[in-house]
Enzyme design. Structure first.
Site, PDB file in Angstrom:
ATOM      1  N   LYS A   8      -2.885  -2.460  -7.164  1.00 18.86           N
ATOM      2  CA  LYS A   8      -1.409  -2.102  -7.067  1.00 18.86           C
ATOM      3  C   LYS A   8      -1.031  -1.515  -8.310  1.00 18.86           C
ATOM      4  O   LYS A   8      -1.632  -1.656  -9.265  1.00 18.86           O
ATOM      5  CB  LYS A   8      -0.676  -3.413  -6.910  1.00 18.86           C
ATOM      6  CG  LYS A   8      -1.056  -3.906  -5.475  1.00 18.86           C
ATOM      7  CD  LYS A   8      -0.608  -3.233  -4.405  1.00 18.86           C
ATOM      8  CE  LYS A   8      -0.816  -3.684  -2.874  1.00 18.86           C
ATOM      9  NZ  LYS A   8      -2.164  -3.409  -2.717  1.00 18.86           N
ATOM     10  N   ASP A   9       0.152  -0.657  -8.081  1.00 18.57           N
ATOM     11  CA  ASP A   9       0.664   0.058  -9.338  1.00 18.57           C
ATOM     12  C   ASP A   9       1.046  -0.972 -10.451  1.00 18.57           C
ATOM     13  O   ASP A   9       1.324  -2.122 -10.288  1.00 18.57           O
ATOM     14  CB  ASP A   9       1.990   0.656  -8.905  1.00 18.57           C
ATOM     15  CG  ASP A   9       2.506   1.685  -9.777  1.00 18.57           C
ATOM     16  OD1 ASP A   9       2.610   1.553 -10.847  1.00 18.57           O
ATOM     17  OD2 ASP A   9       2.533   2.873  -9.226  1.00 18.57           O
TER      18      ASP A   9
END
Length: 620
Positions: free
Chosen positions: A327-328
């Site tokens: 994830k970011d």
């Protein structure tokens, strides 16, 4: 997006022609919230995640020990490791996940624990120096003084701490062994490693001892080909004498394409001596407790960095954590994780995004269209026409002076000691520490650099090559739209299967069904101008005859296919702020502080920032 593509084919890279607007994202991590949808389509929501729990609450305790101190009806407390401007919260949720256990695990993916976190800097440096002094003396010449040397790593009163030390040292230095003297741990040269290293190469001895330590069921280890029967006999005898209760060995012969026969020794773990008894419900419940499923909530941390902190806090290896996607970093994210292997990378349906775009304003100061209408038109267009499924800038390390795809290209060309690949590694603590430590140990020559890369987990090594293939895919997608148009139908030679001229004329397939290949050794390329473009592009990079296998780094890149277009689902929006007022020039001026709240779902491996680029017609 690729710079040369952005500069030359920016307009054809969009699927619609609305005006768009400016705005800023990620002013705060809370403006960019990503929640995973699991394989069944359910949101991995925050349920009872606790925040601001002191790390001291977890020191010296395993999950089981902490749970035993709570009320029987209360779930175990979460892990919450806080440091300065970022935090991890792991919500405990013991789940019946044993049904999706994975027994086909590549031991090359095992990840080492950060030793400087386990020991502290001074002890870790002493261990590094001790290991280097031992390794400098090759196995046949190892003198008695070095063979008998030992180093104290200190005292570890908790059993789980000692287990962590044993596993971490063994994984990072397979040629060393650790022994416990009360609560003190001593490290010294492993005589069994020394004996094996006299029979096979040190590389094989390294890999074999890691195979033994991993103890992954249903996996095999094969030594290099060995046509000397007496030598094979000596290896068999050593393995039987030292590991006979754990493994069994056998020599297998193979005939090459040239007709010559080669033989190699294969090792596998022994099966249970007694037939497995029928499991009761109680047995199943006990086994299910070996695996803990939880929701990881992280902010301002990369997934791999978060895993490293949790592994250190729990006294396990980072490879004991499995997850469906990375994830970011600059976001608040929620994702499923499991401790001890049942979850696979990619085992998710997609992600749900909740975004705030702040400081909205039209592209043109004299725009006659109100901001609300600009946003409405943009949202309607992307719902109907979708957006090009480009890989986002985070795939390439946009903030780095040397991007990940450049490193990947060097690896595909087997340029292990390329200066850009090693001296300018992405500024990520986990990768950087692993690589620099390995280079310090092995040197900057070709072999040393290769061993340095091998010190990185398999997933990190292959990441760089995937970044290069993603860059090529982005450029291919832009070329496809510029040269062959934006639809609505697939054209001859496109891949759905290979579209024929008759199917193109009859509009049998739509543009949304077209796929493009990621380069690899198992993909087909389009049979039109796009296929020719791929061949020319790869040849330009020196990959015309590339096998997409990097044997030195144990990497195989089969390639895959990616849809050209993607469509957001459940897209809703709300412009927040006061109604626009006419300016002195007569146009509608947005109020200061206007913002846009967006909510939508995307399939796995699709980028919200790319969707925003289509909506806003600029880089968000």
């Amino acid at each position: 997006m690729d710079k040369e593509v952005t500069a030359s084919v920016s307009a054809p890279c969009f699927m619609s022609d609305h005006e768009g607007f400016y705005g800023s994202i990620k002013n705060s991590t809370r403006d960019f919230i990503v929640t995973e949808r699991n394989i069944n389509g359910h949101l991995v929501n925050e349920r009872n995640v606790l925040e601001n729990v002191s790390p001291a609450d977890f020191s010296g305790q395993t999950c089981a020990e902490k749970e035993s101190k709570t009320d029987e009806n209360v779930k175990p407390s979460p892990i919450d490791i806080i440091r300065e401007d970022n935090f991890i919260t792991a919500e405990g949720d013991v789940s019946d996940v044993v049904a999706c256990q994975n027994t086909e695990i590549d031991t090359a993916c095992e990840e080492p624990i950060e030793l400087d976190v386990v020991f502290g800097q001074s002890v870790n440096e002493a261990l590094e120096q001790f290991a280097a002094s031992v390794e400098l003396h090759s196995a046949p010449r190892l003198d008695k003084a070095v063979a008998s040397a030992e180093l104290s790593l200190g005292s570890f009163p908790e059993k789980h701490q000692r287990a962590t030390v044993h596993r971490a040292v063994r994984h990072n230095f397979p040629f060393l062994m650790t022994v416990t003297n009360g609560i003190e741990i001593i490290v010294k040269k492993d005589p069994h490693y020394l004996e094996l290293a006299q029979l096979v190469s040190e590389e094989e001895a390294h890999d074999f001892f890691r195979f033994i330590d991993a103890k992954v069921p249903n996996t095999l280890f094969t030594f290099k080909k060995d046509d000397n029967k007496e030598h094979r006999k000596a290896v068999h005898h050593f393995l039987s004498r030292r590991f006979g209760k754990l493994v069994e060995t056998k020599s297998f012969s193979d005939v090459s394409s040239g007709g010559s026969q080669t033989t190699a020794i294969t090792v596998r773990f022994r099966e249970r001596s007694k037939p497995a008894k029928k499991r009761t419900a109680a047995d199943c419940q006990e086994e299910s407790l070996r695996y803990t499923g939880f929701t990881l909530k992280k902010e301002n941390l990369e997934t791999l960095e978060a895993i490293n902190y949790m592994a250190t806090g729990l006294g396990v290896l980072p490879s004991d954590f499995t997850y469906a996607g990375i994830k970011d970093k600059r976001a608040l994210t929620y994702q499923s994780m499991v401790v001890k292997k049942p979850l696979h990378l990619g085992r998710l349906q997609g992600n749900h995004f909740q975004l705030i775009i702040r400081d909205l304003r039209p592209h043109r100061a004299d725009s006659p269209t109100g901001l609300g209408d600009l946003v409405q038109e943009a949202v309607d267009n992307v719902k109907v026409k979708g957006f090009v499924n480009f890989y986002g800038p985070q795939r390439f390390g946009a903030s780095q002076s040397v991007q990940a795809d450049e490193v990947g290209l060097a690896l595909l060309k087997e340029e292990m000691n390329a200066k850009e690949s090693l001296a300018l590694m992405p500024e990520h603590k986990v990768r950087e520490r692993l690589m620099l430590r390995a280079l310090h140990r092995y040197g900057m020559g070709q072999e040393g650099c290769a061993r340095g890369w091998l010190s990185l987990p398999h997933g990190m090594r292959v990441f760089y090559i995937h970044a290069y293939c993603s860059r090529v895919w982005n450029q291919a997608a832009a070329f496809r739209l510029q040269r062959l148009g934006r639809g609505p139908g697939a054209v001859q030679g496109d891949l759905v299967h290979i579209v024929t001229a008759a199917e193109e004329a009859d509009n049998v397939y739509s543009l949304r069904q077209v796929i493009l290949p990621m380069p690899g050794n198992s993909v087909k390329y389009p049979e039109n101008a796009v296929g020719a473009w791929y061949r020319e592009r790869l040849a330009k990079d020196g990959l015309a005859n590339c096998r997409y296998r990097v044997t030195q780094l144990k990497l195989n890149i089969p390639g895959c296919y990616r849809p050209l277009l993607v469509y957001p689902r459940n897209l809703t929006h709300e412009v927040q702020g006061h109604t626009e007022q006419p300016s002195d020039e007569g146009s509608l001026a947005p109020p200061a502080g206007s913002s846009l709240a967006l909510s939508f779902d995307l399939d796995a491996s699709c980028y919200a920032t790319v969707c925003l680029r289509e909506i806003m017609k600029c880089d968000p």
